[in-house]
Design a protein around this motif. Structure first.
Motif, PDB file in Angstrom:
ATOM      1  N   ASP A  67      47.970  18.478  51.808  1.00  0.00           N
ATOM      2  CA  ASP A  67      47.918  19.367  50.647  1.00  0.00           C
ATOM      3  C   ASP A  67      49.071  20.345  50.738  1.00  0.00           C
ATOM      4  OD1 ASP A  67      47.162  21.336  52.677  1.00  0.00           O
ATOM      5  OD2 ASP A  67      44.955  20.840  52.269  1.00  0.00           O
ATOM      6  N   ALA A  69      49.121  23.573  51.405  1.00  0.00           N
ATOM      7  CA  ALA A  69      49.355  24.357  52.628  1.00  0.00           C
ATOM      8  C   ALA A  69      49.783  23.546  53.759  1.00  0.00           C
ATOM      9  CB  ALA A  69      47.897  24.896  53.181  1.00  0.00           C
ATOM     10  N   GLU A  72      53.747  23.155  53.243  1.00  0.00           N
ATOM     11  CA  GLU A  72      54.270  24.350  53.593  1.00  0.00           C
ATOM     12  C   GLU A  72      54.317  24.918  55.227  1.00  0.00           C
ATOM     13  OE1 GLU A  72      55.048  28.438  54.327  1.00  0.00           O
ATOM     14  OE2 GLU A  72      53.072  27.554  54.620  1.00  0.00           O
ATOM     15  N   ALA A  73      53.066  24.623  55.664  1.00  0.00           N
ATOM     16  CA  ALA A  73      53.297  24.990  57.081  1.00  0.00           C
ATOM     17  C   ALA A  73      54.476  24.011  57.999  1.00  0.00           C
ATOM     18  CB  ALA A  73      51.687  24.768  57.857  1.00  0.00           C
TER      19      ALA A  73
END
Length: 272
Positions: A67, A69, A72-73
């Protein structure tokens, strides 16, 4: 051959990474659960301890994660190893807004391509995915994508993510509708095999095939996430919202990791 870092070895990422290795590319892999990378290491891939180490020296960095998140991480962790001239190719389903946001956070000189895929795990293994590519696809990226399937060049950055979201929303809601039709057949006393045969012979044949598929590994949780992205992008999608409710209910009974086809058996039990 291209120097590739592949980040994310889930149900789709693992066979995709193996395709790239089998195509002769130099491959470094990283996965949060390191044991998932061991079969690739045995086949010749290099293992990295973390995303930053994985991307050092890579021409192309592929991310295949759950997903926005997660992408991005991982890209945040990878940033210290990214160098000008590298292209990040995100093949996850995260939607166009997240694509443009992530592209703006990359270090200077690092390009970004959104290239989400359509297709099952068996198609990933066979290199038969459909790849919706948005943004400028550099020459070094073309053979990487070609090893995985057929590339559809969609336009500017984010356009691949947008078209993927349109397609996957149509598939998920249609599978849920077929599941409800089969549940209706059961409630009416129609023989299950007769209902499946007649639906498969009609205009929904391919969707019926997906609804009854026992080989793919597209989890209910991921499907619900995709519908949530669609609802964030466009308000008033009542059919999509209803399908999302059914997926959440099926996931509560069968588990979020159960394949999308589990919505059929879930609804059959609800209406029994």
């Amino acid at each position: 051959m291209t120097e590739i870092a592949f980040l994310g070895l889930g149900a789709m990422g693992l066979p995709m990474a193996r395709r790239l290795l089998d195509a002769g590319h130099r491959l470094t892999v990283w996965n949060r659960t390191a044991a998932r990378a061991e079969p690739l290491a045995a086949a010749g891939a290099r293992l990295a301890r973390n995303p930053a180490q994985a991307v050092e020296g890579a021409e192309v960095v592929v991310t295949m994660l759950a997903d926005p998140a997660a992408v991005e991480a991982v890209l945040r962790d990878a940033a210290p190893g990214l160098r000008p001239g590298t292209t990040v190719v995100d093949m996850s389903t995260i939607g166009p807004d997240a694509v443009r946001d992530l592209a703006g956070r990359l270090p200077a000189g690092v390009a970004f391509v959104d290239a989400p895929v359509m297709g099952s795990t068996p198609r990933a293994e066979a290199g038969e995915l459909t790849i919706f590519a948005g943004g400028e696809v550099a020459p070094a990226v073309e053979p990487v994508l070609a090893a995985l399937g057929t590339v559809v060049h969609c336009g500017p950055l984010g356009s691949g993510a947008a078209l993927k979201l349109v397609n996957i929303t149509a598939v998920i809601t249609s599978v849920t509708a077929v599941a409800e039709a089969l549940a209706l057949a059961g409630a009416l006393g129609v023989e299950r095999e007769a209902a499946e045969r007649s639906l498969a012979a009609g205009p929904l044949g391919a969707i019926v095939g997906r609804a009854l598929d026992t080989y793919s590994a597209f989890g209910l949780g991921l499907a619900a996430k995709d519908l949530a992205l669609a609802l964030d992008a466009a308000k008033g999608l009542r059919v999509v919202a209803a399908a999302g409710e059914q997926l959440h209910a099926a996931a509560g009974e069968r588990g979020a990791g159960a394949d999308l086809s589990a919505v059929v058996t879930h609804l059959r039990g609800v209406t029994a």
